[in-house]
Design a protein around this motif. Sequence first.
Motif, PDB file in Angstrom:
ATOM      1  N   ALA A  43       0.856  -1.189   0.000  1.00 19.88           N
ATOM      2  CA  ALA A  43       0.000   0.000   0.000  1.00 19.88           C
ATOM      3  C   ALA A  43       0.890   1.236   0.000  1.00 19.88           C
ATOM      4  O   ALA A  43       2.035   1.193   0.454  1.00 19.88           O
ATOM      5  CB  ALA A  43      -0.908   0.020   1.222  1.00 19.88           C
ATOM      6  N   GLY A  44       0.330   2.318  -0.528  1.00 15.12           N
ATOM      7  CA  GLY A  44       1.078   3.561  -0.468  1.00 15.12           C
ATOM      8  C   GLY A  44       0.484   4.664  -1.305  1.00 15.12           C
ATOM      9  O   GLY A  44      -0.425   4.444  -2.106  1.00 15.12           O
ATOM     10  N   PRO A  45       1.037   5.853  -1.111  1.00 13.44           N
ATOM     11  CA  PRO A  45       0.557   7.034  -1.815  1.00 13.44           C
ATOM     12  C   PRO A  45       1.235   7.214  -3.163  1.00 13.44           C
ATOM     13  O   PRO A  45       2.319   6.705  -3.409  1.00 13.44           O
ATOM     14  CB  PRO A  45       0.956   8.172  -0.878  1.00 13.44           C
ATOM     15  CG  PRO A  45       2.245   7.685  -0.278  1.00 13.44           C
ATOM     16  CD  PRO A  45       2.044   6.178  -0.111  1.00 13.44           C
ATOM     17  N   GLY A  46       0.552   7.969  -4.001  1.00 11.98           N
ATOM     18  CA  GLY A  46       1.110   8.332  -5.287  1.00 11.98           C
ATOM     19  C   GLY A  46       0.612   9.696  -5.690  1.00 11.98           C
ATOM     20  O   GLY A  46      -0.250  10.287  -5.022  1.00 11.98           O
ATOM     21  N   GLU A  47       1.180  10.188  -6.788  1.00 10.14           N
ATOM     22  CA  GLU A  47       0.778  11.502  -7.283  1.00 10.14           C
ATOM     23  C   GLU A  47       0.931  11.550  -8.795  1.00 10.14           C
ATOM     24  O   GLU A  47       1.883  11.002  -9.346  1.00 10.14           O
ATOM     25  CB  GLU A  47       1.638  12.591  -6.652  1.00 10.14           C
ATOM     26  CG  GLU A  47       1.242  13.985  -7.075  1.00 10.14           C
ATOM     27  CD  GLU A  47       2.026  15.068  -6.349  1.00 10.14           C
ATOM     28  OE1 GLU A  47       1.871  16.247  -6.749  1.00 10.14           O
ATOM     29  OE2 GLU A  47       2.779  14.775  -5.422  1.00 10.14           O
ATOM     30  N   ILE A  48      -0.008  12.212  -9.443  1.00 11.23           N
ATOM     31  CA  ILE A  48       0.108  12.486 -10.871  1.00 11.23           C
ATOM     32  C   ILE A  48       0.985  13.733 -10.980  1.00 11.23           C
ATOM     33  O   ILE A  48       0.682  14.774 -10.384  1.00 11.23           O
ATOM     34  CB  ILE A  48      -1.270  12.695 -11.517  1.00 11.23           C
ATOM     35  CG1 ILE A  48      -2.112  11.419 -11.350  1.00 11.23           C
ATOM     36  CG2 ILE A  48      -1.122  13.084 -12.993  1.00 11.23           C
ATOM     37  CD1 ILE A  48      -3.544  11.534 -11.814  1.00 11.23           C
ATOM     38  N   VAL A  49       2.103  13.622 -11.701  1.00  9.28           N
ATOM     39  CA  VAL A  49       3.102  14.690 -11.717  1.00  9.28           C
ATOM     40  C   VAL A  49       3.132  15.493 -13.011  1.00  9.28           C
ATOM     41  O   VAL A  49       3.920  16.437 -13.138  1.00  9.28           O
ATOM     42  CB  VAL A  49       4.516  14.137 -11.400  1.00  9.28           C
ATOM     43  CG1 VAL A  49       4.551  13.569  -9.983  1.00  9.28           C
ATOM     44  CG2 VAL A  49       4.938  13.083 -12.415  1.00  9.28           C
ATOM     45  N   ALA A  50       2.275  15.155 -13.964  1.00 13.15           N
ATOM     46  CA  ALA A  50       2.239  15.904 -15.228  1.00 13.15           C
ATOM     47  C   ALA A  50       0.854  15.780 -15.849  1.00 13.15           C
ATOM     48  O   ALA A  50       0.107  14.852 -15.558  1.00 13.15           O
ATOM     49  CB  ALA A  50       3.294  15.376 -16.205  1.00 13.15           C
ATOM     50  N   GLY A  51       0.530  16.742 -16.708  1.00  8.61           N
ATOM     51  CA  GLY A  51      -0.716  16.682 -17.450  1.00  8.61           C
ATOM     52  C   GLY A  51      -1.869  17.379 -16.759  1.00  8.61           C
ATOM     53  O   GLY A  51      -1.716  18.087 -15.767  1.00  8.61           O
ATOM     54  N   LYS A  52      -3.043  17.159 -17.292  1.00 12.40           N
ATOM     55  CA  LYS A  52      -4.269  17.818 -16.850  1.00 12.40           C
ATOM     56  C   LYS A  52      -4.555  17.620 -15.363  1.00 12.40           C
ATOM     57  O   LYS A  52      -5.078  18.503 -14.693  1.00 12.40           O
ATOM     58  CB  LYS A  52      -5.434  17.280 -17.686  1.00 12.40           C
ATOM     59  CG  LYS A  52      -6.773  17.882 -17.380  1.00 12.40           C
ATOM     60  CD  LYS A  52      -7.827  17.306 -18.313  1.00 12.40           C
ATOM     61  CE  LYS A  52      -9.204  17.872 -17.997  1.00 12.40           C
ATOM     62  NZ  LYS A  52     -10.212  17.319 -18.903  1.00 12.40           N
ATOM     63  N   TYR A  53      -4.225  16.448 -14.831  1.00 12.49           N
ATOM     64  CA  TYR A  53      -4.524  16.135 -13.439  1.00 12.49           C
ATOM     65  C   TYR A  53      -3.300  16.260 -12.523  1.00 12.49           C
ATOM     66  O   TYR A  53      -3.275  15.708 -11.426  1.00 12.49           O
ATOM     67  CB  TYR A  53      -5.127  14.734 -13.342  1.00 12.49           C
ATOM     68  CG  TYR A  53      -6.397  14.619 -14.143  1.00 12.49           C
ATOM     69  CD1 TYR A  53      -7.567  15.221 -13.691  1.00 12.49           C
ATOM     70  CD2 TYR A  53      -6.418  13.956 -15.355  1.00 12.49           C
ATOM     71  CE1 TYR A  53      -8.732  15.147 -14.440  1.00 12.49           C
ATOM     72  CE2 TYR A  53      -7.578  13.876 -16.103  1.00 12.49           C
ATOM     73  CZ  TYR A  53      -8.730  14.479 -15.638  1.00 12.49           C
ATOM     74  OH  TYR A  53      -9.887  14.408 -16.385  1.00 12.49           O
ATOM     75  N   LYS A  54      -2.285  17.017 -12.957  1.00  9.77           N
ATOM     76  CA  LYS A  54      -1.067  17.226 -12.178  1.00  9.77           C
ATOM     77  C   LYS A  54      -1.425  17.661 -10.759  1.00  9.77           C
ATOM     78  O   LYS A  54      -2.301  18.491 -10.545  1.00  9.77           O
ATOM     79  CB  LYS A  54      -0.199  18.291 -12.842  1.00  9.77           C
ATOM     80  CG  LYS A  54       1.092  18.548 -12.117  1.00  9.77           C
ATOM     81  CD  LYS A  54       1.930  19.576 -12.845  1.00  9.77           C
ATOM     82  CE  LYS A  54       3.226  19.803 -12.092  1.00  9.77           C
ATOM     83  NZ  LYS A  54       4.106  20.719 -12.825  1.00  9.77           N
ATOM     84  N   GLY A  55      -0.750  17.061  -9.795  1.00  7.33           N
ATOM     85  CA  GLY A  55      -0.981  17.374  -8.393  1.00  7.33           C
ATOM     86  C   GLY A  55      -2.016  16.493  -7.720  1.00  7.33           C
ATOM     87  O   GLY A  55      -2.163  16.535  -6.499  1.00  7.33           O
ATOM     88  N   THR A  56      -2.735  15.654  -8.493  1.00  5.97           N
ATOM     89  CA  THR A  56      -3.729  14.763  -7.899  1.00  5.97           C
ATOM     90  C   THR A  56      -3.024  13.675  -7.102  1.00  5.97           C
ATOM     91  O   THR A  56      -2.149  12.986  -7.612  1.00  5.97           O
ATOM     92  CB  THR A  56      -4.611  14.115  -8.989  1.00  5.97           C
ATOM     93  OG1 THR A  56      -5.264  15.145  -9.716  1.00  5.97           O
ATOM     94  CG2 THR A  56      -5.634  13.170  -8.384  1.00  5.97           C
ATOM     95  N   LYS A  57      -3.415  13.546  -5.849  1.00 11.29           N
ATOM     96  CA  LYS A  57      -2.833  12.538  -4.970  1.00 11.29           C
ATOM     97  C   LYS A  57      -3.820  11.385  -4.802  1.00 11.29           C
ATOM     98  O   LYS A  57      -5.025  11.596  -4.849  1.00 11.29           O
ATOM     99  CB  LYS A  57      -2.495  13.152  -3.623  1.00 11.29           C
ATOM    100  CG  LYS A  57      -1.414  14.223  -3.719  1.00 11.29           C
ATOM    101  CD  LYS A  57      -1.099  14.815  -2.373  1.00 11.29           C
ATOM    102  CE  LYS A  57      -0.172  15.986  -2.415  1.00 11.29           C
ATOM    103  NZ  LYS A  57       1.006  15.897  -3.175  1.00 11.29           N
ATOM    104  N   PHE A  58      -3.305  10.186  -4.615  1.00 11.27           N
ATOM    105  CA  PHE A  58      -4.139   8.996  -4.491  1.00 11.27           C
ATOM    106  C   PHE A  58      -3.454   8.000  -3.584  1.00 11.27           C
ATOM    107  O   PHE A  58      -2.274   8.154  -3.245  1.00 11.27           O
ATOM    108  CB  PHE A  58      -4.418   8.375  -5.863  1.00 11.27           C
ATOM    109  CG  PHE A  58      -3.159   8.117  -6.649  1.00 11.27           C
ATOM    110  CD1 PHE A  58      -2.456   6.933  -6.484  1.00 11.27           C
ATOM    111  CD2 PHE A  58      -2.677   9.061  -7.535  1.00 11.27           C
ATOM    112  CE1 PHE A  58      -1.287   6.698  -7.195  1.00 11.27           C
ATOM    113  CE2 PHE A  58      -1.518   8.834  -8.250  1.00 11.27           C
ATOM    114  CZ  PHE A  58      -0.821   7.649  -8.083  1.00 11.27           C
ATOM    115  N   ASN A  59      -4.181   6.964  -3.177  1.00 12.69           N
ATOM    116  CA  ASN A  59      -3.641   5.864  -2.374  1.00 12.69           C
ATOM    117  C   ASN A  59      -4.083   4.550  -2.989  1.00 12.69           C
ATOM    118  O   ASN A  59      -5.216   4.432  -3.445  1.00 12.69           O
ATOM    119  CB  ASN A  59      -4.147   5.945  -0.932  1.00 12.69           C
ATOM    120  CG  ASN A  59      -3.403   6.999  -0.158  1.00 12.69           C
ATOM    121  OD1 ASN A  59      -2.241   6.815   0.154  1.00 12.69           O
ATOM    122  ND2 ASN A  59      -4.065   8.103   0.130  1.00 12.69           N
TER     123      ASN A  59
END
Length: 181
Positions: A43-59
């Motif tokens: 398990a763990g966190p992630g992040e979208i780092v490019a594109g339209k959804y940049k900055g979106t965090k998820f688990n």
Amino acid sequence: MKFVSFSAVSMILAAAAVTLPATGASAADRDKKFFESVEGNWAGPGEIVAGKYKGTKFNCTFAGKTPGNKPGMVLDGSCRVGVFTQKMTASIEHKAGRYQGTFLDGAEGKGLDIISGNVVESGQKVVLAINRKQLNGIMQARLASDNTMNVTISVRVEKQLVPVIGVSLKRLDTTAVGSID
């Protein structure tokens, strides 16, 4: 740049817990050890780092197991963004002389295909080619330790690979399933 919906991104994330072995006798042994080392719950966190959804965090949470005695991985889990959850399923196996895999229902449906891959860096890292219609890219997963896996997903934009997702997974099991020499 054109990026995909949350469900397609979450399918790519499923690759975080899945690996493909290289060919050859010693490589097969090394790759089998790698598969065994990533069995279990992560398990763990992630992040979208490019594109339209940049900055979106998820688990995400994943449970992976090897299918019997043969190299491969069966994956079940989910990724969550806010109140939205996307179920994750994946299967990878050796077929017709190479490794192939699908996430959800594969590229013919709403999922992804794994079209090739290799375990590299003395069995510590896997690089997978992923495909869904016009989306082509790679997923790299590196075992930083027996209990930590870092994942980067990049997509091809024109002639360049652009990193779009980063995920850091921790093992939830009390002990590592296997160890890489």
